[in-house]
Design an enzyme around this catalytic site. Sequence first.
Site, PDB file in Angstrom:
ATOM      1  N   ALA A   1      61.639 120.176  22.274  1.00 16.27           N
ATOM      2  CA  ALA A   1      62.356 119.189  23.068  1.00 16.27           C
ATOM      3  C   ALA A   1      62.465 119.736  24.489  1.00 16.27           C
ATOM      4  O   ALA A   1      62.369 120.942  24.713  1.00 16.27           O
ATOM      5  CB  ALA A   1      63.738 118.949  22.478  1.00 16.27           C
TER       6      ALA A   1
ATOM      7  N   GLY B   1      61.219 121.254  18.440  1.00 15.11           N
ATOM      8  CA  GLY B   1      60.910 119.867  18.118  1.00 15.11           C
ATOM      9  C   GLY B   1      59.421 119.649  17.877  1.00 15.11           C
ATOM     10  O   GLY B   1      59.038 118.689  17.197  1.00 15.11           O
TER      11      GLY B   1
ATOM     12  N   GLU C   1      58.879 120.633  14.372  1.00 12.60           N
ATOM     13  CA  GLU C   1      59.501 119.579  13.554  1.00 12.60           C
ATOM     14  C   GLU C   1      58.640 118.312  13.531  1.00 12.60           C
ATOM     15  O   GLU C   1      58.565 117.633  12.509  1.00 12.60           O
ATOM     16  CB  GLU C   1      60.902 119.272  14.096  1.00 12.60           C
TER      17      GLU C   1
ATOM     18  N   GLU D   1      65.168 127.620  18.436  1.00 13.14           N
ATOM     19  CA  GLU D   1      66.410 127.065  18.975  1.00 13.14           C
ATOM     20  C   GLU D   1      67.558 128.064  19.003  1.00 13.14           C
ATOM     21  O   GLU D   1      68.427 128.011  19.868  1.00 13.14           O
ATOM     22  CB  GLU D   1      66.841 125.823  18.160  1.00 13.14           C
TER      23      GLU D   1
HETATM   24  N1  DAK Z   1      61.218 122.205  27.669  1.00 15.67           N
HETATM   25  C1  DAK Z   1      60.976 122.037  28.982  1.00 15.67           C
HETATM   26  N2  DAK Z   1      59.973 122.622  29.641  1.00 15.67           N
HETATM   27  C2  DAK Z   1      59.176 123.447  28.933  1.00 15.67           C
HETATM   28  C3  DAK Z   1      59.357 123.673  27.562  1.00 15.67           C
HETATM   29  C4  DAK Z   1      60.439 122.998  26.913  1.00 15.67           C
HETATM   30  N3  DAK Z   1      60.671 123.110  25.592  1.00 15.67           N
HETATM   31  N4  DAK Z   1      58.405 124.543  27.142  1.00 15.67           N
HETATM   32  C5  DAK Z   1      57.669 124.834  28.212  1.00 15.67           C
HETATM   33  N5  DAK Z   1      58.111 124.179  29.302  1.00 15.67           N
HETATM   34  C6  DAK Z   1      57.591 124.219  30.663  1.00 15.67           C
HETATM   35  C7  DAK Z   1      57.931 125.510  31.366  1.00 15.67           C
HETATM   36  O1  DAK Z   1      59.236 125.489  31.879  1.00 15.67           O
HETATM   37  C8  DAK Z   1      56.871 125.537  32.441  1.00 15.67           C
HETATM   38  O2  DAK Z   1      57.249 124.637  33.455  1.00 15.67           O
HETATM   39  P1  DAK Z   1      57.081 125.026  35.024  1.00 15.67           P
HETATM   40  O3  DAK Z   1      57.859 126.274  35.210  1.00 15.67           O
HETATM   41  O4  DAK Z   1      55.585 125.227  35.187  1.00 15.67           O
HETATM   42  O5  DAK Z   1      57.604 123.828  35.758  1.00 15.67           O
HETATM   43  C9  DAK Z   1      55.661 124.943  31.750  1.00 15.67           C
HETATM   44  O6  DAK Z   1      56.165 124.219  30.633  1.00 15.67           O
HETATM   45  C10 DAK Z   1      54.713 125.999  31.197  1.00 15.67           C
HETATM   46  O7  DAK Z   1      55.467 126.901  30.416  1.00 15.67           O
HETATM   47  P2  DAK Z   1      55.466 128.483  30.621  1.00 15.67           P
HETATM   48  O8  DAK Z   1      55.156 128.817  32.053  1.00 15.67           O
HETATM   49  O9  DAK Z   1      56.732 129.017  30.047  1.00 15.67           O
HETATM   50  O10 DAK Z   1      54.214 128.897  29.751  1.00 15.67           O
HETATM   51  P3  DAK Z   1      53.980 130.253  28.941  1.00 15.67           P
HETATM   52  O11 DAK Z   1      52.599 130.168  28.431  1.00 15.67           O
HETATM   53  O12 DAK Z   1      54.380 131.448  29.761  1.00 15.67           O
HETATM   54  O13 DAK Z   1      55.026 130.198  27.717  1.00 15.67           O
HETATM   55  C11 DAK Z   1      56.112 129.142  25.833  1.00 15.67           C
HETATM   56  C12 DAK Z   1      54.876 129.193  26.755  1.00 15.67           C
HETATM   57  C13 DAK Z   1      55.924 127.952  24.916  1.00 15.67           C
HETATM   58  C14 DAK Z   1      56.200 130.432  24.991  1.00 15.67           C
HETATM   59  C15 DAK Z   1      57.393 129.030  26.694  1.00 15.67           C
HETATM   60  O14 DAK Z   1      57.198 127.960  27.630  1.00 15.67           O
HETATM   61  C16 DAK Z   1      58.601 128.696  25.886  1.00 15.67           C
HETATM   62  O15 DAK Z   1      59.211 129.600  25.280  1.00 15.67           O
HETATM   63  N6  DAK Z   1      59.003 127.412  25.872  1.00 15.67           N
HETATM   64  C17 DAK Z   1      60.200 126.980  25.185  1.00 15.67           C
HETATM   65  C18 DAK Z   1      59.973 126.943  23.718  1.00 15.67           C
HETATM   66  C19 DAK Z   1      61.240 126.525  22.986  1.00 15.67           C
HETATM   67  O16 DAK Z   1      62.274 127.206  23.081  1.00 15.67           O
HETATM   68  N7  DAK Z   1      61.148 125.413  22.295  1.00 15.67           N
HETATM   69  C20 DAK Z   1      62.284 124.888  21.564  1.00 15.67           C
HETATM   70  C21 DAK Z   1      63.024 123.979  22.502  1.00 15.67           C
HETATM   71  S1  DAK Z   1      64.528 123.396  21.789  1.00 15.67           S
HETATM   72  C22 DAK Z   1      67.472 117.298  18.575  1.00 15.67           C
HETATM   73  C23 DAK Z   1      66.305 117.433  17.888  1.00 15.67           C
HETATM   74  C24 DAK Z   1      65.424 118.422  18.207  1.00 15.67           C
HETATM   75  C25 DAK Z   1      65.719 119.293  19.226  1.00 15.67           C
HETATM   76  C26 DAK Z   1      66.888 119.160  19.916  1.00 15.67           C
HETATM   77  C27 DAK Z   1      67.782 118.161  19.586  1.00 15.67           C
HETATM   78  N8  DAK Z   1      68.384 116.305  18.259  1.00 15.67           N
HETATM   79  C28 DAK Z   1      67.918 115.345  17.191  1.00 15.67           C
HETATM   80  C29 DAK Z   1      69.717 116.727  18.183  1.00 15.67           C
HETATM   81  C30 DAK Z   1      64.767 120.292  19.534  1.00 15.67           C
HETATM   82  C31 DAK Z   1      65.079 121.323  20.296  1.00 15.67           C
HETATM   83  C32 DAK Z   1      64.009 122.144  20.806  1.00 15.67           C
HETATM   84  O17 DAK Z   1      62.849 121.923  20.581  1.00 15.67           O
END
Ligand code: DAK
Length: 260
Positions: free
Chosen positions: A64, A109, A112, A132
């Site tokens: 997400a 997400g 998921e 998360e």
């Molecule tokens: N959200 C927003 N932007 C994201 C992102 C994300 N999840 N993942 C990557 N990006 C963006 C980065 O910020 C970056 O943007 P700029 O800085 O270029 O503007 C761009 O994508 C490229 O990412 P990186 O520069 O970080 O690329 P790397 O290759 O160095 O790293 C990475 C890739 C995937 C390891 C890293 O980006 C990362 O750790 N991303 C976050 C992964 C994460 O934590 N995902 C879980 C998110 S929380 C809900 C249901 C579901 C959810 C929530 C609520 N409701 C029903 C209640 C789900 C929650 C989640 O998924």
Amino acid sequence: FVRVEADPENPGVAVIRIDRPKALNALNGTVTREIAEAAATVSADPSVRAVVLYGGERAFVAGADIKEMADLTHAEMLEYSRALQNALTAVARIPKPVVAAISGYALGGGCELALCADFRVAGAKARLGQPEIQLGVIPGAGGTQRLPRLIGPARAKDLVFSGRHVRAEEAREIGLVDRVVPDEEVYTAAVALVAKYVDGPAVALAAAKETIDRGLETDLDTGLEIERLHFSGLFSTEDQKAGMRSFVEEGPGKATFVGR
Ligand code: DAK
């Protein structure tokens, strides 16, 4: 950010292509809404007989959109979360075989979303996980529910408690993905996995999917009743008549189905 495309070489296969490359396909409000719309489109179109979820070569979906979510209040999250859960449920309920073609990251997400498919094919360099906990929250779109149903509670708790990324090969060992292939073959391998159902008895395939999925959500007795009713219902289809007539007249495996 989301398109429904036909696969030119495989009539009957539709691709839900998620395409927000600058954010690694992170699910913001628009992507979420468009995924729900795409799921409705492929569900309703009788010419679509199998579906591939694909995010391109670099990322399936990195989760997400954290930047969009970060400052939401409790009240706002109640609304936001409904939209996200509903979109993923719409994918899980597509009444046709669905495969997730996972190249790169399938996190949060994104993992998921992949769990809403019937099958998962991953590239060798893919990374899956539920990170998360590292953001101070828990999975919110099935990671605490669909994940333990697929891989068991202890393995799901390992992934959810630690938030660690799982490499493709480990994901296959724990049952999180079904096949691991070279990265450049992810899309074609995923298409091949579902294309074989395109000429199948579509109503029976939908019944099989719904019976298994609903049955997993209930007790055995209720599940068996769902199965009995769906089984009986198939006796109103042309494909049941054609399938059984073909067996009687020509032997097994020769039936031609019309999908009705
Ligand atoms: N959200 C927003 N932007 C994201 C992102 C994300 N999840 N993942 C990557 N990006 C963006 C980065 O910020 C970056 O943007 P700029 O800085 O270029 O503007 C761009 O994508 C490229 O990412 P990186 O520069 O970080 O690329 P790397 O290759 O160095 O790293 C990475 C890739 C995937 C390891 C890293 O980006 C990362 O750790 N991303 C976050 C992964 C994460 O934590 N995902 C879980 C998110 S929380 C809900 C249901 C579901 C959810 C929530 C609520 N409701 C029903 C209640 C789900 C929650 C989640 O998924």
